[in-house]
Design a protein around this motif. Structure first.
Motif, PDB file in Angstrom:
ATOM      1  N   UNK A   1      11.424   4.336   2.957  1.00 27.40           N
ATOM      2  CA  UNK A   1      11.057   5.246   4.054  1.00 27.40           C
ATOM      3  C   UNK A   1      11.423   4.630   5.400  1.00 27.40           C
ATOM      4  N   UNK A   2      12.700   4.526   5.667  1.00 32.55           N
ATOM      5  CA  UNK A   2      13.157   3.974   6.939  1.00 32.55           C
ATOM      6  C   UNK A   2      12.918   4.977   8.060  1.00 32.55           C
ATOM      7  N   UNK A   3      12.618   4.470   9.235  1.00 34.92           N
ATOM      8  CA  UNK A   3      12.408   5.339  10.395  1.00 34.92           C
ATOM      9  C   UNK A   3      13.675   6.141  10.660  1.00 34.92           C
ATOM     10  N   UNK A   4      13.516   7.459  10.812  1.00 34.40           N
ATOM     11  CA  UNK A   4      14.645   8.346  11.062  1.00 34.40           C
ATOM     12  C   UNK A   4      15.177   9.031   9.827  1.00 34.40           C
ATOM     13  N   UNK A   5      14.700   8.632   8.642  1.00 36.11           N
ATOM     14  CA  UNK A   5      15.153   9.275   7.408  1.00 36.11           C
ATOM     15  C   UNK A   5      14.715  10.739   7.389  1.00 36.11           C
ATOM     16  N   UNK A   6      15.644  11.644   7.125  1.00 38.12           N
ATOM     17  CA  UNK A   6      15.353  13.080   7.060  1.00 38.12           C
ATOM     18  C   UNK A   6      14.786  13.415   5.681  1.00 38.12           C
ATOM     19  N   UNK A   7      13.576  13.985   5.639  1.00 38.56           N
ATOM     20  CA  UNK A   7      12.946  14.300   4.360  1.00 38.56           C
ATOM     21  C   UNK A   7      12.300  15.688   4.411  1.00 38.56           C
ATOM     22  N   UNK A   8      12.007  16.187   3.241  1.00 39.22           N
ATOM     23  CA  UNK A   8      11.256  17.443   3.079  1.00 39.22           C
ATOM     24  C   UNK A   8       9.939  17.108   2.393  1.00 39.22           C
ATOM     25  N   UNK A   9       8.828  17.580   2.966  1.00 38.51           N
ATOM     26  CA  UNK A   9       7.537  17.443   2.290  1.00 38.51           C
ATOM     27  C   UNK A   9       7.375  18.651   1.376  1.00 38.51           C
ATOM     28  N   UNK A  10       7.491  18.422   0.074  1.00 38.52           N
ATOM     29  CA  UNK A  10       7.614  19.513  -0.880  1.00 38.52           C
ATOM     30  C   UNK A  10       6.399  20.439  -0.917  1.00 38.52           C
ATOM     31  N   UNK A  11       5.149  19.934  -0.892  1.00 40.21           N
ATOM     32  CA  UNK A  11       4.017  20.857  -0.981  1.00 40.21           C
ATOM     33  C   UNK A  11       3.908  21.846   0.175  1.00 40.21           C
ATOM     34  N   UNK A  12       4.320  21.430   1.390  1.00 37.70           N
ATOM     35  CA  UNK A  12       4.180  22.316   2.556  1.00 37.70           C
ATOM     36  C   UNK A  12       5.505  22.914   3.013  1.00 37.70           C
ATOM     37  N   UNK A  13       6.636  22.350   2.560  1.00 35.12           N
ATOM     38  CA  UNK A  13       7.936  22.826   3.008  1.00 35.12           C
ATOM     39  C   UNK A  13       8.343  22.318   4.374  1.00 35.12           C
ATOM     40  N   UNK A  14       7.567  21.394   4.954  1.00 30.97           N
ATOM     41  CA  UNK A  14       7.884  20.899   6.291  1.00 30.97           C
ATOM     42  C   UNK A  14       9.015  19.875   6.213  1.00 30.97           C
ATOM     43  N   UNK A  15      10.000  20.030   7.107  1.00 33.06           N
ATOM     44  CA  UNK A  15      11.108  19.088   7.191  1.00 33.06           C
ATOM     45  C   UNK A  15      10.972  18.270   8.465  1.00 33.06           C
ATOM     46  N   UNK A  16      11.325  17.007   8.367  1.00 30.49           N
ATOM     47  CA  UNK A  16      11.259  16.156   9.547  1.00 30.49           C
ATOM     48  C   UNK A  16      11.802  14.777   9.250  1.00 30.49           C
ATOM     49  N   UNK A  17      11.793  13.954  10.284  1.00 29.92           N
ATOM     50  CA  UNK A  17      12.267  12.579  10.145  1.00 29.92           C
ATOM     51  C   UNK A  17      11.068  11.638  10.043  1.00 29.92           C
TER      52      UNK A  17
END
Length: 271
Positions: free
Chosen positions: A25-41
């Motif tokens: 989990x490096x700072x700036x990594x683009x991910x999707x939080x699957x349970x909520x659908x929220x995308x962010x870095x």
């Protein structure tokens, strides 16, 4: 920061298998939080807590569960990144999971403060977040209880460059602590806390080598009751056991970790 949704993600790990690819989990990594659908870095990672910054700049916190996130469309489990090398080798990881300069000069303390209820709370924060606090120039002060918090906040005179974060035990709906907190919260005062009776209870039982914290009836001194039931001697002996069991944020309950991180975030950008 707009909101803290740790509780909203409480069930994010249910029914998820443990066998997913592990991604740092490096700072700036683009991910999707699957349970909520929220995308962010990834903005911050403490092992049990993942903080994402969405495209609008808002920060969101989630509990880290196996398979709770996706990277490039693949379901993964986020883990601590590898130790920095090369140009980043001058950084080191603190007990709270943050990266700080290895030989940074001491910073002048800010006018902003973190208040905690007692000396045990202050010692625990120093144990885990001491490096981070010095890096940010933030001082932690014990209050000796919160019964006179309203008057103390008034005397402190919070403002844009003089913010205050207060860490409170037993901050649950309907409690005395919650009623007092509601009287002082404002644009420059943040009250955060945890649901436990005492900060001792924020140390995970597994780190202490016990099955669970014992139940102490209302009206009995909690620390003394715990020590009697665990055979720890007096509360001074018990405190030494508790403090020595904590080496990093991983030894603490997410309630406390998330609250302290919120407090640091609230004060970090105050000039």
């Amino acid at each position: 920061m707009q909101r803290d949704i740790l509780d909203e993600a409480e069930s994010s790990g249910r029914g998820l298998a443990d066998a997913y690819p592990r991604v740092g989990a490096t700072v700036g990594l683009q991910v999707l939080h699957r349970p909520t659908g929220l995308r962010g870095k990834v903005n911050k990672f403490t092992g049990e807590i993942v903080e994402l910054r969405d495209p609008g700049g808002r920060e969101h916190r989630f509990r880290n569960r196996p398979g709770a996130f996706a990277v490039d469309g693949e379901t993964v489990t986020l883990v601590r990144p590898a130790a920095p090398t090369g140009a980043a080798a001058g950084l080191r990881r603190t007990a709270a999971g943050a990266l700080v300069a290895d030989h940074a000069p001491a910073k002048v303390a800010k006018a902003s403060r973190i208040w905690v209820e007692g000396s045990h709370d202050a010692r625990l924060l120093e144990r885990v977040w001491g490096d981070d606090l010095r890096e940010l120039g933030i001082v932690v002060e014990p209050m000796g209880g919160i019964d006179d918090l309203v008057e103390r906040v008034r005397e402190f005179e919070p403002g844009p460059q003089r913010r205050l974060a207060v860490l409170v035990d037993h901050l649950v709906p309907g409690s005395k602590e919650t009623r007092i907190a509601e009287q002082v919260e404002g644009p420059h005062v943040l009250v955060v806390g945890h649901r436990y009776v005492d900060v001792w209870e924020c140390v995970r039982p597994v780190s202490l080598g016990i099955a669970a914290w014992p139940q102490v009836p209302r009206g009995e001194d909690w620390k003394a009751g715990v020590c009697r039931r665990l055979g720890w001697g007096d509360p001074q002996d018990g405190w030494r056991r508790v403090l020595s069991a904590v080496d990093s944020f991983a030894d603490l309950e997410p309630d406390l970790v998330g609250s302290v991180e919120r407090a640091l975030d609230a004060l970090a950008d105050a000039d």
